[in-house]
Every structure is written in structure tokens, then in C-alpha cells.
Design a protein around this motif. Sequence first.
Motif, PDB file in Angstrom:
ATOM      1  N   SER A 219      17.799  -6.269  -1.157  1.00 37.00           N
ATOM      2  CA  SER A 219      16.917  -5.829   0.406  1.00 37.00           C
ATOM      3  C   SER A 219      16.344  -7.514   0.026  1.00 37.00           C
ATOM      4  CB  SER A 219      16.414  -4.295   0.015  1.00 37.00           C
ATOM      5  OG  SER A 219      15.569  -4.813   1.145  1.00 37.00           O
ATOM      6  N   MET A 220      16.011  -7.594   2.321  1.00 38.77           N
ATOM      7  CA  MET A 220      15.083  -8.716   1.752  1.00 38.77           C
ATOM      8  C   MET A 220      13.948  -8.345   2.678  1.00 38.77           C
ATOM      9  SD  MET A 220      18.003  -9.695   1.301  1.00 38.77           S
ATOM     10  CE  MET A 220      19.087 -10.950   3.021  1.00 38.77           C
ATOM     11  N   ILE A 221      13.030  -8.053   2.064  1.00 41.48           N
ATOM     12  CA  ILE A 221      11.536  -7.620   2.545  1.00 41.48           C
ATOM     13  C   ILE A 221      10.675  -8.857   2.857  1.00 41.48           C
ATOM     14  CG2 ILE A 221       9.887  -5.559   2.249  1.00 41.48           C
ATOM     15  CD1 ILE A 221      11.720  -4.425  -0.377  1.00 41.48           C
ATOM     16  N   GLU A 222       9.679  -8.290   3.813  1.00 43.41           N
ATOM     17  CA  GLU A 222       8.780  -9.417   4.799  1.00 43.41           C
ATOM     18  C   GLU A 222       7.465  -8.787   4.699  1.00 43.41           C
ATOM     19  OE1 GLU A 222       7.069 -12.350   8.264  1.00 43.41           O
ATOM     20  OE2 GLU A 222       9.945 -11.214   7.859  1.00 43.41           O
ATOM     21  N   LEU A 223       7.077  -8.370   3.244  1.00 47.35           N
ATOM     22  CA  LEU A 223       5.440  -8.414   3.521  1.00 47.35           C
ATOM     23  C   LEU A 223       4.320  -8.848   3.757  1.00 47.35           C
ATOM     24  CD1 LEU A 223       6.268  -7.084  -0.943  1.00 47.35           C
ATOM     25  CD2 LEU A 223       6.839  -5.568   1.578  1.00 47.35           C
ATOM     26  N   ASN A 224       3.946  -8.487   4.684  1.00 53.43           N
ATOM     27  CA  ASN A 224       1.960  -9.000   5.253  1.00 53.43           C
ATOM     28  C   ASN A 224       2.275 -10.385   5.625  1.00 53.43           C
ATOM     29  OD1 ASN A 224       0.856  -5.776   4.436  1.00 53.43           O
ATOM     30  ND2 ASN A 224       0.457  -6.808   2.431  1.00 53.43           N
ATOM     31  N   SER A 225       3.695 -10.279   6.531  1.00 52.73           N
ATOM     32  CA  SER A 225       3.795 -11.715   7.104  1.00 52.73           C
ATOM     33  C   SER A 225       3.170 -12.307   5.607  1.00 52.73           C
ATOM     34  CB  SER A 225       3.044 -11.328   8.216  1.00 52.73           C
ATOM     35  OG  SER A 225       1.860 -12.244   8.298  1.00 52.73           O
TER      36      SER A 225
ATOM     37  N   GLN B 230       5.052  -1.828  -0.121  1.00 53.57           N
ATOM     38  CA  GLN B 230       4.599  -2.399   1.627  1.00 53.57           C
ATOM     39  C   GLN B 230       2.824  -1.125   1.217  1.00 53.57           C
ATOM     40  OE1 GLN B 230       7.609  -0.545   3.854  1.00 53.57           O
ATOM     41  NE2 GLN B 230       8.620  -2.174   3.810  1.00 53.57           N
ATOM     42  N   SER B 231       3.399  -0.728   0.353  1.00 48.80           N
ATOM     43  CA  SER B 231       1.731   0.407   0.110  1.00 48.80           C
ATOM     44  C   SER B 231       0.950  -0.901  -0.383  1.00 48.80           C
ATOM     45  CB  SER B 231       1.820   1.337  -0.663  1.00 48.80           C
ATOM     46  OG  SER B 231       1.866   0.758  -2.567  1.00 48.80           O
ATOM     47  N   GLY B 232       0.718  -1.878  -1.172  1.00 48.78           N
ATOM     48  CA  GLY B 232       0.265  -3.230  -1.390  1.00 48.78           C
ATOM     49  C   GLY B 232      -0.161  -3.345  -2.908  1.00 48.78           C
ATOM     50  N   ILE B 233       0.359  -2.123  -3.297  1.00 55.99           N
ATOM     51  CA  ILE B 233       0.103  -2.558  -5.054  1.00 55.99           C
ATOM     52  C   ILE B 233       0.945  -3.255  -5.437  1.00 55.99           C
ATOM     53  CG2 ILE B 233       0.903  -1.128  -7.497  1.00 55.99           C
ATOM     54  CD1 ILE B 233       0.557   1.171  -5.823  1.00 55.99           C
ATOM     55  N   GLU B 234       0.668  -4.157  -6.615  1.00 57.51           N
ATOM     56  CA  GLU B 234       0.987  -5.386  -7.590  1.00 57.51           C
ATOM     57  C   GLU B 234       2.451  -5.362  -8.161  1.00 57.51           C
ATOM     58  OE1 GLU B 234       0.980  -6.194 -10.816  1.00 57.51           O
ATOM     59  OE2 GLU B 234       0.894  -8.657 -10.467  1.00 57.51           O
TER      60      GLU B 234
END
Length: 840
Positions: free
Chosen positions: A616-622, A655-659
Motif C-alpha cells: 500500500s502507498m498512502i499519502e497522509l495529510n499531504s 490516517q487518524s493522526g496517531i504516531e
Amino acid sequence: MVKTEKSNGTLLATGAFERINHVQARLQVSGQALKNMSKTLFFEWGLLIALVGFLLGRAMILAELTPFILPFLASVFLLRRNHALIAGAALLAGTVFSYHGEIIFALIGMAIFLLLYRGAKTFLDQPGKALPYLVFGASIVTRLGLVFVTTGTISQYALMMATVEAGLSFILTMIFVQSIPLITGKRGGQALRNEEIICLIILLASVMTGTIGWALNDVVMQHSLARYLVLIFAFVGGAAIGSTVGVVTGLILSLASVASLYQMSLLAFAGLLGGLLKEGNRIGVAFGLLVGTLLIGLYGDGGGSIFATVAETGIAIALFLLTPRSWLQSIAKYIPGTVEHAQEQQQYLRKVRDATAGRVERFSSLFQTLSNSFKVQQKSDEEQHSNDVDVLLSHVTEKTCQTCMMKEKCWVQNFNQTYDSMAKMVEHIEVNGTMSDPKLQRQWRSHCRKPDQVIAAIHMETNQYRANKELKRQVQESQRLVADQLLGVSRVMGDFAKEIQKEKQPHLIQEEYMVDALRGAGMDVGHIDIYSIESGRIEIEMSVQCDHDNGEAEKIIAPMLSDLVKETIILKREEPQFYANGYSHLSFGSAQAFVMESGVAKVAKGGEWLSGDNYSMIELNSDKYAIAISDGMGNGEKAYLESSETLALLQKVLQSGIEETVAIKSVNSILSLRNTEEMFSTLDLAMIDMNDAHAKFLKIGSTPSFIKRGNRVSKVEAGNLPMGIIPEFEVEVVQEQLRDGDLLIMCSDGVLEAKRSVENREQWMKRIISEIATDDPQEVADIILERVIRSEEGNIIEDDMTIVVTQIKLHKPKWTSIPIHPKVQKQKKGRTFFKQATGT
């Protein structure tokens, strides 16, 4: 001498400044005291209601109707019962000093209304809803009764006029109920609806009719007050509100005096002109009234009383210019569409936002407190072990030594020897599982009379101790995991609260300039919204008519915006024909410093369709780019489900923002607790910051990754067990600084284990990577997979293989910026301001 004079001058200047500051402070205190006293006098003591009541008591329309008395008394009686007596007395005083002499009607009407209200209160649960009907009844009964008493009969004309008066009273009651809270300070800061504005104007115009007869030569007071009212609302609300106020006020005045019929046209036209000229501030609005007065005055009276009309206008303008700005701002807060109203709404929204952020922060604090409560303070290992051994030996002696005749000798005379021997046996059994040391057995048999019974008891207690120790360890690990997860949620909510409290700054000037610049370049732009103008985080949305087939948004609009803000802007999202008028919705934003280009090559064991590997390739918060490979244990459908579930969980948590480390621990705990089957999976995760290309590698049971920089290939590895095997583990994080042009090669274990005949497989893989001449990610992945498969005889694929190659590149704009040359000096100033606003 000179120094003394200078010091004296300094002291005198300092003393003067202190006296000035003292005087200013006293003036401020006096002004605030005067303001508070006026507020108390007018609103709390009822002086304003008395003044309004006095004028409404004098008011009269159609030369014989007084429909204002009972509605005002009824409204005050319903809304401000403690001032009802003041309102009644003021109304009676107004009738006494009026020209219509309706004091008898006022007295009897008030008495009948109070009787009707008391009766309604007896039979109705909510008598306030029947208030207009009670006023209607009191008015018509009083008027017809007086007519009958004075004339002995009731004519059709008298019946009609009494009905008209009662009907007007019915309507005015509903109007006064809506408008009285606006003038008595009992209304909150909400905006006025159009209906409420009309009700307020009707009340004020009705009050003005009470000034009929107040005149100096040909200058009529009610005309000046009406024009003053129009000036205020035209200045505050613009042309629409100004003309509306003029029409309503003129209508009421014309009903009060037929001679004032032309006032409706004059006030409406003056309100329209004044509202159109409000950009000229007070002078512009006053000029609009003056022009309207001259035009309508000449037309209405043929120039006969033009000087009186101009004098009336002059008085209104003088009052308007003397009106404190704070009063106008207070009125503007209630009028929709005004700057003051927008600021009031922003202040209200800011309070709501701060309250929401406060609640989120309290939840964050709660989760942090819960996290701290789960972090149990543990004793040191030696101290804990010593305490546990003491408890174990106490249980053993309780079962064996308490009934022995030699207890005194063993535990009093030879305490140290007995304790040390039993402690050594406990340690030996704990390590080896049984008592297998003959030397310890001989020593104990020579010391104890019941050696076998004691050794059996130690066996039993030690096994139970080991089980309890394992259970306690699992509980502590679970507590640490829950504490980490709660702390992660607390941090996410804390960051969210900070984001809520970030105030969105208005960018009206920049938006207007951007619209003018794009339209000047020939673009058909509807509107532009700038959400952020911070350098590196610019967000712009617009509606525009453009050619999507030729990529006009990407090739023309984005380069124009890049020139305006002096930063590379790219097209983020495009929605053709989004609006009803056919315009498209475009979203633009800042380009990241680095971009990622990936290529993937994978194959299943034996050439099957379904692979146990997933990526998987995920872009998080740009800002961050995540690359993950998960390998489920085994092959086929079961392994595929394991790896896909691992990646799905990880993506949601990230994606929820957790470290990331807390995210991996959370996913691991879910996988280890979801069922009792042995379902394990590996995880190879790389988190790359797209602003500086800094990378974090988290490897859970996965194979090493490789970084190719030119002809040099380096290895990235870390040691952790696969996910789901144990409930808790420490995640080892490896950090690397990537550069422009680097190739990051990540692969599953099937790739490295394919070449079984090679002893150092990692070196073998590094050689394969270094020999590849191309830097295209997809070609690199295909070449590696092909060479790995062909490295074994028969080209047998013995395990699932997945290779993900990512190239890190500095972002180079696809299209150069298009300069927009300003045509006038104003645009040049706006351009400079735009650059300053963006911090470039």
C-alpha cells in the motif's frame, strides 16, 4: 547649572505627562460612569418607555384614530410587567398634552383590557397568545361604548371606524411585541430578520407621529426626525434597507397627516440615494438625502416651501453628523450584511469554536490522565523477585515447617542456611522446571527431616508462581499498550483542538486582486476563496469556466497563480461543471518539495493468482508518504486475508493522526487478540516526509530494505518479531535521510529467500541492484523480480514475491509560471501586498 535645569525640565515634563494620564483616566472613569448611569436611567428605571409612551399617547392617524395606546400598554404589560405602570402613566400624560383629547378612551380602554386579560388568565393556559384579540376587543368595545354614550346611537360610519381602529390595534400589538425588546435592551446579539426590521421602523415611525404639531415656523419636527431615521439606516444597511425604511416611515407619516403624503416618495428616494452613496461615509449619505430632498421637494410642493424642506433636511443631517459612531456600530450589529454584523458573527463563531476546542482539550486531558493511570509504577526486578521468593517460601513453610518438631532449630538457630538453601532450590526449579541438581538435594536432605515433602511443596508453589508471574506480565503489557494507545489518542485530540483554535484570516484583498488579475488575463472566473496563504501550505479554491480537455487549469491557471504568490502552485482537484451555471470547481495548493514515484512487481507462489503479499502507498495529510508491505504467514487466500487486514488496519490508524509506533502497536494488539488461531503477518513500513525527504523505517518481522544512491547501495534493517505473535513488543525505528534521485527498494521475504544456494543473500541482492542501469522505478522492480526468478534452475517460484521501488525526486514544476503584467499602479501595489502576505 545646565544639568540642573535639564533635570528640572525632565521632572516637569514627567509631572505633566502624569497629570495628563491622570486626567485621561478620570475622564474614562467618568465617561463609563455616565454611560452606566444613562443605561440604568433609560432601561432599568423605564425612562425610555416613558418617553415612547408619551409620544404614542399623542399620536393619531386619519385625524381621529388613536390605535397606539392599547397595543403599547399591552406589549409592555406582557414583556416588562414592572414598567407597565410607567407606560400607562406616560400614555395618559400624552393624551392630556395632545390635540385629540382621548384621555377618556385611554382610561376606559386600559381598564377593559386589564379585565379581559385577567379573565383570559383564568380560562387560558397561555393568555399571552390571545393578547392581540384582547386588545381588539378592548378597543372596539371602548370606542363603540363612548360613541353610544355621547350620541345615543351607533352609525355605520362609527362602526366602520371603530372596527378599523381595533384592527390596527390588533396588528400593532403583534408589531410592538416584536419591536419593544429591540428598544429596551432585552434582545440578544442575534441578527434582525427583515420582518423585525420592519416592525422596529413601524414603532419608531409611530413614535414620530407623536411629534405632530411641533414646528418652528414652517420647519416640522417629525419630518426632520424621519429623515434622520432614514439617514441612519441608509448609512448602516445600504440602499435596500434605506429605501425600505423611507417607504415605511413615509407611509406612517402620511397616515398621520395627509399633507405629508409626498414624504413617502421623498424618504424612499433619499434612502435609496443615501444607501448608494454610503461608500462616501456620512458625507456621502447626507449628500444623497440632500439631493433627494431637492428633487422631490421641487416636485412635491412646486417649490413653494423648498426652503423649509431644506431646513428640515439640514436639521436631520446635523443630528446625523453628531450621532456617536458607537451608536451606529451598535445598530449595524443587528443588520445582516454589514461589516459589524459579520464581525459580531465571527465573534460568536469564535466563542463556539473556543468552547468546542475547550471540550476537545478536556477530552485530551482525560485520555492523558487515563493513560497515566495505566502506567503502573513497577518495582525493580531484583526487589520484585526477592519479595516474590519471600511470599513463595512463606507458603511452603506454612504447609511443611509449621507442623515439624525441628522448626525452632531450622528457622531460629539456622535461619540463613535454611533460607538460602530453599531459595537456591526455588531458583533452580524456576530455571530448569524440576529439582535435578544432586548436590542441592544432598545438602537439603542433610539439613531437613522432611526433604521430599518440602521439595514437592517447592515444586508446586514454584509452578504456581511461574504461572502467576506470566499472567502478571501479560497484564502489565496490556496496561502499557492501553496507556500508549490512550496517550496517542490524547495527542491526536490535543492537535485537533489546536487546529480548531486556528482562526481563519479573511483574505478579501488578495481574493479580489487574484480575481482581477485572472480576469484581466482573459479567464472567466466566478469567485475565488483563499483558505490559507501560509507559505508552503497555500489552499485556493475557485469557480471558473475553462477547457478541461486541453488541461487549461493545470497548464494556464496554476502557472498564473504561481506567479502571483511566488510559489509553485499545482492543481489538486478538478470537478468539471460543478455549478449550475456550468462553471467548474478547481482546488489548487502548494507543491511539496519532494515527490514520490513508485513501481511494483509481484508474483504469487507457483504462478497462482492470489498472493499472500500485499502492499500500500498512502499519502497522509499531504506532508507524509507511507509505503507498506505486509506478508501473511503461508500462502494463498488465508495469507492474503492476513496481510490485507494488517494494511487496512494500519492505514486507518495512520490516517487518524496517531504516531506510527503507537499505530503499529495498536494493530499488533488487534491482530494478537482477534482470535485464537495462529495468524501472523510481517510489516515493512517506510514513512517519508515530503518536505525534507527524511524517512523512518519500521520493520516488523520483515526483510531488509535497500537504498540506491548512484552506484552505492546501502541496507536498512531492524529486528522485530512478526505482528500478532506476542501482544507487546518494542518497535525499533531506523531513520535515514534520503536525497534527490534515491531509489528505495522494499521487498517481501520471498525475494531474498529465492536464492537458497547463496550464503550471503543480502550481498547478492545489493549486487543485483547495483548492476541495474536504469533509474525508472517500474523498470527496476521488473528487472529485480526477473533476475530473482531466473536465478534458480527451472525458474520455480517457491514463495510469494513483492517488490516496491520508490524514487525520491525534487519537485520540478511541469509548467513554468506565467507572469501577469499589471496594467495600473493599483495592481502593482496589490501585487507587492500579495507577496508580503505570502511571506515571499
